[in-house]
Design an enzyme around this catalytic site. Structure first.
Site, PDB file in Angstrom:
ATOM      1  N   LYS A 140     -32.021 -74.786  27.335  1.00  0.00           N
ATOM      2  CA  LYS A 140     -31.595 -75.011  25.941  1.00  0.00           C
ATOM      3  C   LYS A 140     -30.448 -74.073  25.568  1.00  0.00           C
ATOM      4  CE  LYS A 140     -33.831 -72.992  22.405  1.00  0.00           C
ATOM      5  NZ  LYS A 140     -33.067 -72.310  21.356  1.00  0.00           N
ATOM      6  N   ASN A 141     -30.634 -72.779  25.805  1.00  0.00           N
ATOM      7  CA  ASN A 141     -29.640 -71.841  25.291  1.00  0.00           C
ATOM      8  C   ASN A 141     -28.299 -71.946  26.017  1.00  0.00           C
ATOM      9  OD1 ASN A 141     -31.405 -71.007  23.375  1.00  0.00           O
ATOM     10  ND2 ASN A 141     -32.004 -69.106  24.400  1.00  0.00           N
ATOM     11  N   ARG A 151     -29.395 -71.873  14.849  1.00  0.00           N
ATOM     12  CA  ARG A 151     -28.565 -70.682  14.944  1.00  0.00           C
ATOM     13  C   ARG A 151     -27.270 -70.952  15.708  1.00  0.00           C
ATOM     14  NH1 ARG A 151     -28.619 -66.927  11.684  1.00  0.00           N
ATOM     15  NH2 ARG A 151     -27.315 -65.257  12.460  1.00  0.00           N
ATOM     16  N   CYS A 160     -34.508 -70.078  13.756  1.00  0.00           N
ATOM     17  CA  CYS A 160     -35.793 -69.398  13.608  1.00  0.00           C
ATOM     18  C   CYS A 160     -35.616 -68.107  12.822  1.00  0.00           C
ATOM     19  CB  CYS A 160     -36.368 -69.027  14.981  1.00  0.00           C
ATOM     20  SG  CYS A 160     -36.913 -70.430  15.939  1.00  0.00           S
ATOM     21  N   ARG A 164     -30.386 -61.617  10.864  1.00  0.00           N
ATOM     22  CA  ARG A 164     -29.560 -62.027  12.007  1.00  0.00           C
ATOM     23  C   ARG A 164     -28.081 -61.928  11.612  1.00  0.00           C
ATOM     24  NH1 ARG A 164     -32.705 -66.924  15.134  1.00  0.00           N
ATOM     25  NH2 ARG A 164     -31.461 -66.170  16.849  1.00  0.00           N
ATOM     26  N   ILE A 206     -23.943 -61.294  11.775  1.00  0.00           N
ATOM     27  CA  ILE A 206     -22.936 -61.782  12.732  1.00  0.00           C
ATOM     28  C   ILE A 206     -21.733 -60.835  12.793  1.00  0.00           C
ATOM     29  CG2 ILE A 206     -23.639 -64.207  12.581  1.00  0.00           C
ATOM     30  CD1 ILE A 206     -21.057 -64.649  10.887  1.00  0.00           C
ATOM     31  N   ASP A 207     -21.975 -59.568  12.448  1.00  0.00           N
ATOM     32  CA  ASP A 207     -20.873 -58.607  12.418  1.00  0.00           C
ATOM     33  C   ASP A 207     -20.174 -58.460  13.772  1.00  0.00           C
ATOM     34  OD1 ASP A 207     -23.574 -57.425  12.844  1.00  0.00           O
ATOM     35  OD2 ASP A 207     -22.424 -55.644  13.361  1.00  0.00           O
ATOM     36  N   ASP A 257     -38.063 -63.854  24.013  1.00  0.00           N
ATOM     37  CA  ASP A 257     -38.507 -65.243  23.805  1.00  0.00           C
ATOM     38  C   ASP A 257     -39.763 -65.581  24.607  1.00  0.00           C
ATOM     39  OD1 ASP A 257     -36.412 -65.510  22.107  1.00  0.00           O
ATOM     40  OD2 ASP A 257     -35.263 -66.926  23.321  1.00  0.00           O
ATOM     41  N   ILE A 279     -35.998 -56.300  20.098  1.00  0.00           N
ATOM     42  CA  ILE A 279     -34.814 -57.103  19.728  1.00  0.00           C
ATOM     43  C   ILE A 279     -34.891 -57.563  18.271  1.00  0.00           C
ATOM     44  CG2 ILE A 279     -33.364 -59.100  20.346  1.00  0.00           C
ATOM     45  CD1 ILE A 279     -33.690 -57.351  22.778  1.00  0.00           C
ATOM     46  N   ARG A 284     -37.823 -78.326  18.877  1.00  0.00           N
ATOM     47  CA  ARG A 284     -36.440 -77.831  18.943  1.00  0.00           C
ATOM     48  C   ARG A 284     -36.084 -77.420  20.367  1.00  0.00           C
ATOM     49  NH1 ARG A 284     -35.310 -72.968  15.507  1.00  0.00           N
ATOM     50  NH2 ARG A 284     -33.562 -73.161  16.934  1.00  0.00           N
TER      51      ARG A 284
HETATM   52  C1  UD1 Z   1     -30.244 -65.484  21.424  1.00  0.00           C
HETATM   53  C2  UD1 Z   1     -31.214 -66.596  21.722  1.00  0.00           C
HETATM   54  C3  UD1 Z   1     -32.591 -66.230  21.174  1.00  0.00           C
HETATM   55  C4  UD1 Z   1     -33.047 -64.879  21.741  1.00  0.00           C
HETATM   56  C5  UD1 Z   1     -31.974 -63.829  21.549  1.00  0.00           C
HETATM   57  C6  UD1 Z   1     -32.294 -62.517  22.247  1.00  0.00           C
HETATM   58  C7  UD1 Z   1     -29.765 -68.527  21.715  1.00  0.00           C
HETATM   59  C8  UD1 Z   1     -29.359 -69.780  21.037  1.00  0.00           C
HETATM   60  N1  UD1 Z   1     -30.719 -67.800  21.100  1.00  0.00           N
HETATM   61  O1  UD1 Z   1     -30.194 -65.342  20.017  1.00  0.00           O
HETATM   62  O2  UD1 Z   1     -33.509 -67.258  21.526  1.00  0.00           O
HETATM   63  O3  UD1 Z   1     -34.222 -64.468  21.090  1.00  0.00           O
HETATM   64  O4  UD1 Z   1     -30.712 -64.287  22.051  1.00  0.00           O
HETATM   65  O5  UD1 Z   1     -32.461 -62.737  23.605  1.00  0.00           O
HETATM   66  O6  UD1 Z   1     -29.296 -68.214  22.776  1.00  0.00           O
HETATM   67  N2  UD1 Z   1     -27.152 -58.621  16.191  1.00  0.00           N
HETATM   68  C9  UD1 Z   1     -26.406 -57.844  15.326  1.00  0.00           C
HETATM   69  N3  UD1 Z   1     -25.120 -58.264  15.035  1.00  0.00           N
HETATM   70  C10 UD1 Z   1     -24.585 -59.385  15.559  1.00  0.00           C
HETATM   71  C11 UD1 Z   1     -25.357 -60.169  16.444  1.00  0.00           C
HETATM   72  C12 UD1 Z   1     -26.647 -59.759  16.752  1.00  0.00           C
HETATM   73  O7  UD1 Z   1     -26.873 -56.829  14.813  1.00  0.00           O
HETATM   74  O8  UD1 Z   1     -23.418 -59.703  15.263  1.00  0.00           O
HETATM   75  C13 UD1 Z   1     -28.520 -58.191  16.544  1.00  0.00           C
HETATM   76  C14 UD1 Z   1     -29.611 -59.204  16.138  1.00  0.00           C
HETATM   77  O9  UD1 Z   1     -29.997 -59.025  14.783  1.00  0.00           O
HETATM   78  C15 UD1 Z   1     -30.708 -58.882  17.142  1.00  0.00           C
HETATM   79  C16 UD1 Z   1     -29.933 -58.455  18.398  1.00  0.00           C
HETATM   80  O10 UD1 Z   1     -28.624 -58.136  17.953  1.00  0.00           O
HETATM   81  O11 UD1 Z   1     -31.462 -57.786  16.670  1.00  0.00           O
HETATM   82  C17 UD1 Z   1     -29.847 -59.508  19.458  1.00  0.00           C
HETATM   83  O12 UD1 Z   1     -29.311 -60.699  18.896  1.00  0.00           O
HETATM   84  P1  UD1 Z   1     -28.544 -61.785  19.765  1.00  0.00           P
HETATM   85  O13 UD1 Z   1     -28.579 -61.389  21.191  1.00  0.00           O
HETATM   86  O14 UD1 Z   1     -27.218 -62.017  19.125  1.00  0.00           O
HETATM   87  O15 UD1 Z   1     -29.455 -63.068  19.569  1.00  0.00           O
HETATM   88  P2  UD1 Z   1     -28.986 -64.559  19.337  1.00  0.00           P
HETATM   89  O16 UD1 Z   1     -27.753 -64.834  20.102  1.00  0.00           O
HETATM   90  O17 UD1 Z   1     -29.029 -64.877  17.885  1.00  0.00           O
END
Ligand code: UD1
Length: 430
Positions: free
Chosen positions: A22-23, A94, A118, A123, A125-126, A307, A329, A399
């Site tokens: 999926k991812n 997401r 989820c 979450r 996006i900085d 996950d 995480i 999903r």
């Molecule tokens: C992806 C996976 C999700 C999995 C996660 C961690 C997909 C579609 N989803 O989510 O299933 O649980 O990886 O393996 O692939 N963070 C920041 N700033 C940012 C981005 C992230 O602080 O700009 C933090 C998040 O809040 C979190 C950590 O970094 O605490 C990891 O997030 P991230 O690896 O980005 O997860 P996703 O890509 O959303």
């Protein structure tokens, strides 16, 4: 309302085939618009709703989709003509934010509503924004609801991620694949789907090296072209069947896997007493005794995947002794423990740590799927429990798990989907 009804207590036996990841699919689908050509994607989990939403979004911005068979599509992105995606489309998942990087790469601009997905804690996006800005884009976020990205031209640049982020690594790779010059992402995520995205982009003519390590080098090019690409097997779906096999004390051959991607999961299952045989593209998991305890700390790849922690918590709920799970995480990933407690699990949560005192047996109960992986955990709990479990909110499970009822049924589970009317639905009261 759809529910899963499970009569538990049946050890799983037989063979199951894992779907495409999926991812990886969620990153590769938007990546296809970086060329003006046709990409054929194989081993795609076409029937999960996250993939269907991404395909709908592609159609909305002008791509043409041809369904070749149950796991293959062709994406023709020659007529993609819009760089705007509204909340109606992004609210479902997401990964819709990968269209920011892809549209920025394709058009030099993107206007995309903030994503849903989820709820696992905040979450932000900085890091995505930091990466886009490093490449020369101007980013504004309107009312925390719409991200607008513009650039007259993207230029490769060094980007150091302050936090290891899968999403930011993907988004920066997408935009950088079309930037002029070299982008170097340091402290990049190393998940298997990052490597798969890099391989897909390289099949389109990109020059990406180092994916799978924490330094990824991307030399951008305008000349990306169509390709045929087969997505890797889903690590988390495979892991879910592995844990289900062990937790029900069954014996299951799980086909279409990459055993290397499963090492952190295999290691923990072996520590709990499971037997694991690895083949080239399959693993067999069996367990005869009550599982033993173990401690788990979730970490970015190659650590134990966050996950997979709800599914492992179910197994540990029935283990001999006390286990600890430390979630590093996400700040809000233990909501499912309340559902497990309804089934007789003895779990206490203190911040980011869950302490699990194993009980002999779980008991069937009405529960809900709080999110995708929490839902997978409820299925495993229902399969192990004595009596009947009903799982509500199964849309979360759909999903990310393809044909989940059929796959578990084929392993001997007594699981079915039922449609029911909520007698307390106030909209139906005359
Ligand atoms: C992806 C996976 C999700 C999995 C996660 C961690 C997909 C579609 N989803 O989510 O299933 O649980 O990886 O393996 O692939 N963070 C920041 N700033 C940012 C981005 C992230 O602080 O700009 C933090 C998040 O809040 C979190 C950590 O970094 O605490 C990891 O997030 P991230 O690896 O980005 O997860 P996703 O890509 O959303």
């Amino acid at each position: 309302m759809e529910k899963f009804v499970i009569n538990g207590g049946v050890p799983l036996h037989g063979e199951v085939t894992v779907s495409g990841a999926k991812n990886a699919a969620l990153a590769i689908i938007p990546a296809a618009i970086l060329c003006r050509d046709v990409c054929r994607i194989e081993n795609l989990p076409v029937s999960i709703s996250d993939v269907r939403y991404m395909i709908s979004t592609l159609k909305y911005i002008g791509a043409t989709i041809k369904y070749i068979d149950r796991s293959t599509i062709e994406i023709d992105s020659r007529n993609v003509n819009s760089y705007m995606i509204s909340h109606d489309m992004t609210k479902h998942l997401r990964a819709s934010y990968y269209f920011i990087g892809a549209l920025l790469g394709r058009f030099g601009k993107a206007r995309v509503a903030m994503p849903g997905g989820c709820y696992l804690g905040p979450r932000p996006i900085d890091q995505h924004i930091k990466g886009f800005e490093a490449l020369g884009a101007t980013i504004s976020v309107e009312d925390n609801a719409i991200v607008e990205a513009t650039s007259s031209k993207l230029f490769g640049a060094p980007v150091y991620l302050d936090i290891v982020s899968v999403g930011a690594t993907v988004n920066i790779m997408l935009a950088a694949a079309r930037a002029e010059g070299m982008t170097i992402i340091e402290n990049a995520a190393k998940e298997p789907h990052i490597v798969d995205l890099a391989n897909f982009l390289n099949s389109m003519g990109a020059d990406i090296r180092g994916a799978g390590t924490d330094v990824i080098k991307i030399r951008g090019t305008e000349n990306l072209h169509g390709c045929t690409y087969s997505i890797i097997p889903d690590q988390i779906e495979a892991g879910t069947f592995m844990v289900a096999a062990a937790a029900t004390r069954g014996n299951v051959l799980i086909n279409n896997v990459i055993p290397k991607h499963l090492e952190s999961i295999s290691t923990k299952l072996i520590e709990c007493g499971a037997d694991i045989e690895e083949y080239d593209e399959a693993v067999r998991v069996s367990m005869t005794e009550r599982p033993g305890k173990c401690n788990i700390k979730t970490m970015p790849h190659p650590g134990f995947p966050t996950d997979m922690q709800p599914q492992m918590a179910v197994l540990l709920s029935m283990a001999e002794g006390t286990s600890l799970i430390s979630e590093s995480i996400w700040s809000n990933r233990f909501r499912y423990t309340e559902q497990l407690q309804r089934m007789g699990a003895r779990i206490t949560v203190d911040g980011q740590i869950a302490m699990i005192h194993g009980v002999e047996k779980l008991k069937g109960a009405p529960v809900k799927a709080d999110d995708l992986r929490a839902g997978a955990a409820m299925i495993i709990a229902g399969l192990c429990a004595e009596g009947r479990t009903e799982i509500e909110d199964v849309m979360h499970i759909k999903r990310g798990y393809e044909n989940v009822v059929e796959k578990f049924s084929n392993l001997g589970a007594d699981i079915r989907m039922v449609y029911s009317v909520d007698p307390f639905d106030i909209n139906k009261v005359g």
